[in-house]
Write a protein that holds these residues in place. Structure first.
Motif, mmCIF file in Angstrom:
data_model
loop_
_atom_site.group_PDB
_atom_site.id
_atom_site.type_symbol
_atom_site.label_atom_id
_atom_site.label_comp_id
_atom_site.label_asym_id
_atom_site.label_seq_id
_atom_site.Cartn_x
_atom_site.Cartn_y
_atom_site.Cartn_z
ATOM 1 N N ASN A 85 0.812 -1.214 0.000
ATOM 2 C CA ASN A 85 0.000 0.000 0.000
ATOM 3 C C ASN A 85 0.845 1.263 0.000
ATOM 4 O OD1 ASN A 85 -2.149 -1.826 2.170
ATOM 5 N ND2 ASN A 85 -2.508 -1.464 -0.003
ATOM 6 N N VAL A 86 2.095 1.174 0.483
ATOM 7 C CA VAL A 86 3.023 2.301 0.333
ATOM 8 C C VAL A 86 3.222 2.587 -1.155
ATOM 9 C CG1 VAL A 86 5.401 3.082 0.667
ATOM 10 C CG2 VAL A 86 4.212 1.905 2.523
ATOM 11 N N VAL A 87 3.407 1.518 -1.934
ATOM 12 C CA VAL A 87 3.580 1.693 -3.382
ATOM 13 C C VAL A 87 2.260 2.116 -4.035
ATOM 14 C CG1 VAL A 87 4.362 0.612 -5.515
ATOM 15 C CG2 VAL A 87 5.439 -0.012 -3.356
ATOM 16 N N ASP A 88 1.134 1.550 -3.560
ATOM 17 C CA ASP A 88 -0.173 1.950 -4.104
ATOM 18 C C ASP A 88 -0.395 3.456 -3.946
ATOM 19 O OD1 ASP A 88 -0.849 -0.644 -4.835
ATOM 20 O OD2 ASP A 88 -1.943 -1.046 -2.984
ATOM 21 N N ARG A 89 -0.014 3.993 -2.794
ATOM 22 C CA ARG A 89 -0.172 5.436 -2.561
ATOM 23 C C ARG A 89 0.646 6.228 -3.577
ATOM 24 N NH1 ARG A 89 1.592 7.014 3.255
ATOM 25 N NH2 ARG A 89 3.586 6.396 2.358
ATOM 26 N N PHE A 90 1.867 5.784 -3.847
ATOM 27 C CA PHE A 90 2.710 6.419 -4.857
ATOM 28 C C PHE A 90 2.041 6.368 -6.228
ATOM 29 C CE2 PHE A 90 6.687 5.660 -7.609
ATOM 30 C CZ PHE A 90 6.801 6.996 -7.927
ATOM 31 N N VAL A 91 1.472 5.205 -6.567
ATOM 32 C CA VAL A 91 0.815 5.037 -7.863
ATOM 33 C C VAL A 91 -0.380 5.973 -7.994
ATOM 34 C CG1 VAL A 91 -0.477 3.426 -9.303
ATOM 35 C CG2 VAL A 91 1.593 2.660 -8.146
ATOM 36 N N LEU A 92 -1.193 6.051 -6.964
ATOM 37 C CA LEU A 92 -2.375 6.913 -7.007
ATOM 38 C C LEU A 92 -1.992 8.375 -7.225
ATOM 39 C CD1 LEU A 92 -4.397 5.235 -4.144
ATOM 40 C CD2 LEU A 92 -5.254 5.570 -6.467
ATOM 41 N N LYS A 93 -0.961 8.818 -6.555
ATOM 42 C CA LYS A 93 -0.546 10.215 -6.693
ATOM 43 C C LYS A 93 0.082 10.471 -8.063
ATOM 44 C CE LYS A 93 -0.074 11.157 -1.772
ATOM 45 N NZ LYS A 93 -1.142 12.187 -1.818
#
Length: 248
Positions: free
Chosen positions: A140-148
């Motif tokens: 989810n750390v990477v998911d947050r990066f992807v979303l932004k």
């Protein structure tokens, strides 16, 4: 009249992350860099693969470096690098952190633009992945990066209102081709009906509600479902398999 010799392009220094590398000849290396102020730069580092090269040791993929760049019409020349901050130790030592870090570099390669936004996001993401206690599950750390990154590129999924007609949500259906959440009227064939908590987790990540997102993500099934949902959106809009991101 004699032809004018074009003036050489000015050299510059910039902070950068190494996103990808490709071998060239016996000792050289082609580097794909994400720089703070010049976007993505492809350059060659001479003799970097020699065993005694101190230069090569500084260009770890999870280290923020200050590099000297000589632009050219083809590949730039990378002649010097100084480590600014390294996240490599904790990331490389842990397989889960390593795969998450590789996914973050892959996403940065897909989204890296001409401004510093993606660079700064990548820096914050690698810092979190290297922390003794990351703020969220690694995926989810990477998911947050992807979303932004998606938001900066104008491809962010709608997570509340209908992506097609704008009808106030939340809505149960989700379809990448439609742009995310869709109402009953706009729902296309093949739309998914993901768990509401998975969509909520993505919304929390996109809006920096990190404490609440961490609580929701303690349910591993929800964390995984949110990731799969976002992955389907990324694959459709980028037409990329995203192997490192998909492997998380």
């Amino acid at each position: 009249m004699p032809r004018r010799t074009p003036s050489p392009r000015p050299t510059y220094r910039d902070e950068a992350f190494v996103l990808r590398t490709h071998k060239l000849g016996e000792a050289d290396l082609i580097l794909v860099l994400l720089t703070r102020d010049h976007g993505q730069v492809r350059g060659v580092a001479k003799a970097i693969r020699k065993s005694k090269s101190r230069f090569g040791a500084k260009l770890d993929r999870f280290t923020r470096v200050n590099v000297q760049i000589y632009p050219s019409r083809g590949l730039a020349n990378i002649t010097d690098a100084d480590a600014v901050e390294s996240y490599a130790g904790p990331i490389v030592a842990d397989p889960d952190r390593y795969f998450a870090g590789c996914a973050a570099l892959e996403v940065a390669h897909l989204f890296g633009g001409e401004d510093s936004s993606v660079f700064l996001l990548l820096d914050a993401t690698l810092r979190d992945l290297a922390a003794p206690h990351p703020s969220l599950p690694l995926v989810n750390v990477v998911d947050r990066f992807v979303l932004k990154a998606l938001d900066m590129a104008g491809w962010a999924p709608s997570l509340v209102d209908c992506a097609q007609c704008g009808k106030t949500g939340p809505h149960r259906a989700f379809h990448p081709m439609a742009g995310g959440a869709v109402c009953v009227t706009c729902r296309p064939p093949g739309a998914m009906t993901p768990p509401g908590q998975a969509v909520r987790l993505l919304w929390l990540l996109a809006n920096d509600r990190n404490d609440t997102a961490a609580e929701v993500a303690t349910d591993r099934a929800v964390s995984r479902q949110a990731h799969e949902l976002l992955l389907s959106h990324v694959r459709y809009h980028l037409e990329s398999g995203c192997p490192a991101y998909a492997a998380l």
